[in-house]
Scaffold this active site. Structure first.
Site, PDB file in Angstrom:
ATOM      1  N   TYR A 130       0.822  -1.221   0.000  1.00 22.08           N
ATOM      2  CA  TYR A 130       0.000   0.000   0.000  1.00 22.08           C
ATOM      3  C   TYR A 130       0.859   1.275   0.000  1.00 22.08           C
ATOM      4  CZ  TYR A 130      -3.695   3.292   1.347  1.00 22.08           C
ATOM      5  OH  TYR A 130      -4.555   4.369   1.403  1.00 22.08           O
ATOM      6  N   LYS A 134       1.444   3.886  -3.289  1.00 21.79           N
ATOM      7  CA  LYS A 134       1.087   5.294  -3.084  1.00 21.79           C
ATOM      8  C   LYS A 134       2.307   6.187  -3.352  1.00 21.79           C
ATOM      9  CE  LYS A 134      -3.221   5.080  -1.750  1.00 21.79           C
ATOM     10  NZ  LYS A 134      -4.249   5.510  -2.700  1.00 21.79           N
TER      11      LYS A 134
HETATM   12  N1  LIG Z   1      -9.890   4.771   3.516  1.00 19.34           N
HETATM   13  C1  LIG Z   1      -8.981   5.428   4.166  1.00 19.34           C
HETATM   14  O1  LIG Z   1      -8.997   5.498   5.407  1.00 19.34           O
HETATM   15  C2  LIG Z   1      -7.878   6.165   3.412  1.00 19.34           C
HETATM   16  C3  LIG Z   1      -6.863   6.777   4.141  1.00 19.34           C
HETATM   17  C4  LIG Z   1      -5.892   7.515   3.466  1.00 19.34           C
HETATM   18  C5  LIG Z   1      -5.926   7.607   2.096  1.00 19.34           C
HETATM   19  N2  LIG Z   1      -6.903   6.968   1.391  1.00 19.34           N
HETATM   20  C6  LIG Z   1      -6.899   7.104  -0.057  1.00 19.34           C
HETATM   21  O2  LIG Z   1      -7.775   8.159  -0.411  1.00 19.34           O
HETATM   22  C7  LIG Z   1      -8.282   7.931  -1.730  1.00 19.34           C
HETATM   23  C8  LIG Z   1      -9.790   8.092  -1.715  1.00 19.34           C
HETATM   24  O3  LIG Z   1     -10.324   7.169  -0.803  1.00 19.34           O
HETATM   25  P1  LIG Z   1     -11.897   6.970  -0.645  1.00 19.34           P
HETATM   26  O4  LIG Z   1     -12.089   6.186   0.591  1.00 19.34           O
HETATM   27  O5  LIG Z   1     -12.594   8.249  -0.867  1.00 19.34           O
HETATM   28  O6  LIG Z   1     -12.166   5.996  -1.902  1.00 19.34           O
HETATM   29  P2  LIG Z   1     -13.488   5.160  -2.232  1.00 19.34           P
HETATM   30  O7  LIG Z   1     -14.636   5.627  -1.432  1.00 19.34           O
HETATM   31  O8  LIG Z   1     -13.138   3.715  -2.189  1.00 19.34           O
HETATM   32  O9  LIG Z   1     -13.735   5.597  -3.769  1.00 19.34           O
HETATM   33  C9  LIG Z   1     -12.808   5.269  -4.746  1.00 19.34           C
HETATM   34  C10 LIG Z   1     -13.158   5.873  -6.095  1.00 19.34           C
HETATM   35  O10 LIG Z   1     -12.323   5.243  -7.084  1.00 19.34           O
HETATM   36  C11 LIG Z   1     -13.140   4.635  -8.070  1.00 19.34           C
HETATM   37  N3  LIG Z   1     -12.611   3.345  -8.503  1.00 19.34           N
HETATM   38  C12 LIG Z   1     -12.210   2.311  -7.731  1.00 19.34           C
HETATM   39  N4  LIG Z   1     -11.855   1.260  -8.492  1.00 19.34           N
HETATM   40  C13 LIG Z   1     -12.073   1.643  -9.784  1.00 19.34           C
HETATM   41  C14 LIG Z   1     -11.897   1.001 -11.031  1.00 19.34           C
HETATM   42  N5  LIG Z   1     -11.454  -0.267 -11.124  1.00 19.34           N
HETATM   43  N6  LIG Z   1     -12.204   1.682 -12.155  1.00 19.34           N
HETATM   44  C15 LIG Z   1     -12.668   2.949 -12.074  1.00 19.34           C
HETATM   45  N7  LIG Z   1     -12.846   3.626 -10.921  1.00 19.34           N
HETATM   46  C16 LIG Z   1     -12.543   2.973  -9.788  1.00 19.34           C
HETATM   47  C17 LIG Z   1     -14.486   4.376  -7.388  1.00 19.34           C
HETATM   48  O11 LIG Z   1     -15.489   4.249  -8.381  1.00 19.34           O
HETATM   49  P3  LIG Z   1     -16.793   3.336  -8.113  1.00 19.34           P
HETATM   50  O12 LIG Z   1     -17.637   4.124  -7.160  1.00 19.34           O
HETATM   51  O13 LIG Z   1     -17.399   3.197  -9.452  1.00 19.34           O
HETATM   52  O14 LIG Z   1     -16.307   2.044  -7.508  1.00 19.34           O
HETATM   53  C18 LIG Z   1     -14.621   5.621  -6.522  1.00 19.34           C
HETATM   54  O15 LIG Z   1     -15.074   6.713  -7.274  1.00 19.34           O
HETATM   55  C19 LIG Z   1      -7.820   6.547  -2.137  1.00 19.34           C
HETATM   56  O16 LIG Z   1      -6.714   6.671  -2.995  1.00 19.34           O
HETATM   57  C20 LIG Z   1      -7.407   5.916  -0.820  1.00 19.34           C
HETATM   58  O17 LIG Z   1      -6.378   4.949  -0.975  1.00 19.34           O
HETATM   59  C21 LIG Z   1      -7.894   6.269   2.023  1.00 19.34           C
END
Ligand SMILES: NC(=O)c1ccc[n+]([C@@H]2O[C@H](COP(=O)([O-])OP(=O)(O)OC[C@H]3O[C@@H](n4cnc5c(N)ncnc54)[C@H](OP(=O)(O)O)[C@@H]3O)[C@@H](O)[C@H]2O)c1
Length: 239
Positions: A130, A134
């Protein structure tokens, strides 16, 4: 800064993307918000309908869709998946290939400021998948020479997720009742805080052309985002 800008969001159906879209619409500084994704969303709110344009693409063939990225001054990338959901290869494909592909097309189509939601701990040298991916994505983007590149490294995103992620939900419940009360900036980032910071940063002058914002910097920026009423914004647009 002109209020006649066009924004583009990739990942607008995700949790941080949704919060950002809401923030950009409320802020009212953009004449249009292009949404590039893989599925259509039916918005019922009039402001969403008037301001947004959805462009659907197949991210696996992203290079076939340069026109989807055309016309955007500012790109906000909130794309991402998890290893649990997509497997190791799938994670790399979304979090590296798709993001780097989107950035390449954004640059090619005239984007001046690219914002990337990355993560706390991003490190291309890491032994773990991860943070390594990133970090590699951040490195690839810094080599693209955007006029401005803002990389955000939030901690655990705090949100009531639409998607069922039992482990994350469990961790959030514990954290909400403990750490978040005492030291909210330590290991958590509410998605609204991240969205406010990203929006405010767009209109902030004299920042480095390439910047990496840790969680504290995200909180500081978000505190500076003024709440602008529609009337105030209209007055700015008309002046
Ligand atoms: N979760 C945490 O605590 C955390 C912490 C730090 C950083 N982050 C990072 O912050 C970022 C945003 O996180 P989030 O939680 O807002 O993400 P999320 O809710 O999982 O949403 C991810 C987005 O990416 C799209 N996506 C995923 N797989 C795809 C694919 N195969 N093809 C096209 N689109 C795709 C999704 O589209 P669909 O809706 O169509 O699936 C959605 O719009 C990510 O990079 C994550 O790693 C997360």
């Amino acid at each position: 800064m002109s209020t006649n800008l066009t924004a583009l969001i990739t990942g607008y159906t995700g949790e941080s993307g949704k919060a950002l879209l809401k923030e950009l619409i409320q802020n009212n500084q953009f004449k249009k918000i292009i949404l590039v994704g893989r599925r259509h969303v039916e918005y019922t709110d009039n402001e969403y309908k008037e301001k947004t344009e959805q462009r659907l693409i197949d991210f696996a063939k992203i290079d076939d869709y340069p026109e989807a990225f055309h016309g955007a001054d500012i790109h906000y990338c909130c794309l991402g998946t998890t290893r649990g959901k997509s497997g190791a290869e799938g994670f790399r494909q979304v979090d590296f290939d798709y993001i780097v592909g989107a950035a390449r097309l954004a640059k090619q189509e005239g984007c001046k400021h690219f914002h990337l939601v990355s993560s706390q701990g991003a490190d291309p040298q890491s032994l773990f998948l991860y943070p390594k991916v990133k970090g590699q994505t951040e490195t690839a983007l810094t080599q693209m020479s955007f006029e401005r590149l803002s990389i955000y490294r939030p901690a655990m995103l705090m949100v009531d997720r639409t998607e069922n992620r039992p482990l994350e939900n469990f961790a959030q419940t514990i954290i909400r009742n403990t750490v978040q009360r005492i030291a909210p900036e330590w290991i958590t980032t509410p998605v609204e805080v991240l969205a406010r910071a990203m929006c405010f940063n767009t209109f902030t002058k004299d920042r480095p052309s390439t910047e990496i914002l840790d969680n504290h910097a995200i909180f500081r920026l978000s505190e500076q985002q003024p709440i602008q009423t529609k009337e105030q914004s209209q007055a700015t647009n008309n002046s």
